[in-house]
Every structure is written in C-alpha cells, then in structure tokens.
Design a protein around this motif. Structure first.
Motif, PDB file in Angstrom:
ATOM      1  N   TRP A  52      43.760 -23.363 -31.248  1.00 14.10           N
ATOM      2  CA  TRP A  52      45.112 -22.886 -30.976  1.00 14.10           C
ATOM      3  C   TRP A  52      46.027 -23.282 -32.123  1.00 14.10           C
ATOM      4  O   TRP A  52      46.280 -24.462 -32.334  1.00 14.10           O
ATOM      5  N   ARG A  77      48.178 -17.271 -33.878  1.00 18.99           N
ATOM      6  CA  ARG A  77      46.854 -16.864 -33.409  1.00 18.99           C
ATOM      7  C   ARG A  77      46.777 -16.995 -31.894  1.00 18.99           C
ATOM      8  O   ARG A  77      47.431 -17.866 -31.301  1.00 18.99           O
ATOM      9  N   LYS A  78      45.973 -16.163 -31.283  1.00 23.30           N
ATOM     10  CA  LYS A  78      45.753 -16.267 -29.841  1.00 23.30           C
ATOM     11  C   LYS A  78      45.026 -17.580 -29.539  1.00 23.30           C
ATOM     12  O   LYS A  78      44.087 -17.969 -30.221  1.00 23.30           O
ATOM     13  N   GLU A 109      42.517 -20.160 -27.897  1.00 23.99           N
ATOM     14  CA  GLU A 109      41.156 -20.088 -27.370  1.00 23.99           C
ATOM     15  C   GLU A 109      40.783 -21.478 -26.847  1.00 23.99           C
ATOM     16  O   GLU A 109      39.917 -22.158 -27.394  1.00 23.99           O
TER      17      GLU A 109
END
Length: 245
Positions: free
Chosen positions: A156, A160-161, A163
């Motif tokens: 994380w 960015r997304k 995860e």
C-alpha cells in the motif's frame, strides 16, 4: 504507563503477517537499546511503514511511540487505537507543542519513531528530510537510530491500489548504528548525515532484495535508478507539488 492496547495490536499484526506468509527479514535490531529513550528515524515508502518500523524494535522488546498527523487521531476507528498506544499527535499548525511532547517522551525513556521525510516518497528513494529527529535526539540526550524499510510499498503506497491481503511479499527492515547528537552540534550537518545514512541503508536492502518484478507492469515498485518505472526524485517532487498529501 499502562499498556492495555499496544500489546494486543502487536499480536494481531504479527498474526496477520504469519497468515500472509510475509517473508520478514529483520536486521540490526541489536542497535536498539533495551531501555532508555531513543529516536528511530525511518524512511517512508508505504502507509504501513509504522507497523514494520515498530516490528523492527520488537527484538529489543521496545514499543515505539510514533509521531503521526493529527487527522489520524481524529478518525473514529484509528483515533482510539493511536491514543491507546500513546502515539504522539502532530498538529502542523502547532508544531512546537508536538515537538515538546516527543522530547518529554524521550526523557521519560520512550522510543519515539519519526519519518523525517514527512510524507511518503513516490520515487522510493530518500527525499530531503526535516531536522526534527536530529534536534529532538540532541535536546533529550538520546541516541538517534536510522532504520530503512523495503517491500512495504508493494502492499500500500501513494497513488496505488492497496493490496493488504497480498501474500508472500518479502519485507526487509534494516537498523543502522546509532549516533549521539548534542545541542552543540550543527543540526544542518547532522541532518544531511542522517539522510546519507538512511540512503545507504536503503541502497543496501534494495540491492539485496530477494524478489524481482514479475513483468513490465510490475516494475512500478522499483525506483527508476534500478530500472523501475517509479517516478524519478525530480518527477516525484513535481507530483508532490501538484498533489500534496
């Protein structure tokens, strides 16, 4: 002080790390004192860095009190946890008060964790750093300990997304040798030295990291100077100007 919240949080984090089978590599923990105050100054590549910086102090059986922005303490879920773990709220409009709270904690024998870059590095290199970590260590008369993290950005980071359930990620935590700043020292020189030491630690663990991107689209988590597609430091600085945290 009573520790009713921090130990269960540490246990929960360690359990999650085991379930995710994170490949943790903790080095240099012998540099963290088992008693007395100390400042840990850590690089910053992920929203999860406080978890892993704290983990780096666990072999010394120390609980790290992190300096974190006031907005986290205002969150109805995170706030009670942060207060229960006796972390230190940072109000950027009243920085002197936050700084004094950290110095008081150090003088009381606590380990205080600081991210001297202030915000996450989009380039995954060490940004210019603030002098607060050096100054508070000097004023409190405690060691200043550099620490570098790598791999946390894959779970994380900024832009960015997240995860958070990503499995088998190698995470490296490397603690360097302490220094002993004094109030008679030149704070600018010591701050530059701290940045150099953090950069050297980060270079070491990036070079030794046991994983490589799985393909071209996965090169985002490597810095540009190692062949990755992360922004260069100059590009990251421009992004920070346009999209401040």
């Amino acid at each position: 002080m009573a520790e009713l919240v921090y130990p269960p949080v540490v246990l929960a984090a360690k359990t999650a790390f085991r379930l995710l089978d994170l490949r943790l590599d903790v080095r240099g923990a012998e540099h963290i004192p088992t008693s007395g105050g100390a400042v840990i100054a850590c690089n910053h590549v992920s929203y999860l860095d406080f978890l892993f910086c704290g983990l780096g102090a666990q072999p010394a059986r120390r609980l790290v009190r992190f300096m974190a922005k006031r907005e986290i303490f205002a969150n109805r879920v995170a706030g009670p946890l942060m207060r229960g773990m006796h972390h230190i709220s940072v109000d950027r409009a009243a920085g002197a008060q936050s700084y004094q709270a950290a110095v008081d904690a150090l003088r009381a024998g606590e380990v205080v964790g600081v991210f001297p870059e202030a915000t996450i590095s989009r380039s995954f290199t060490v940004k210019d750093i603030k002098s607060g970590a050096v100054r508070m260590a000097a004023e409190a008369g405690v060691p200043l300990i550099p620490m570098a993290l790598w791999g946390t950005q894959r779970m994380w980071t900024k832009g960015r997304k997240r995860e958070l359930t990503k499995r088998h990620v190698p995470i490296t935590i490397l603690t360097g040798e302490p220094t002993r700043p004094t109030v008679d020292d030149d704070m600018d020189i010591l701050t530059k030295d701290l940045r150099s030491r953090l950069t050297a630690l980060l270079d070491t663990i990036q070079r030794d990291y046991p994983d490589q991107p799985s393909g071209e689209d996965d090169r985002w988590w490597l810095p540009a100077h190692l062949g990755g597609t992360a922004p260069t430091p100059e590009q990251a600085a421009e992004l920070d100007r346009r999209k401040p945290e």
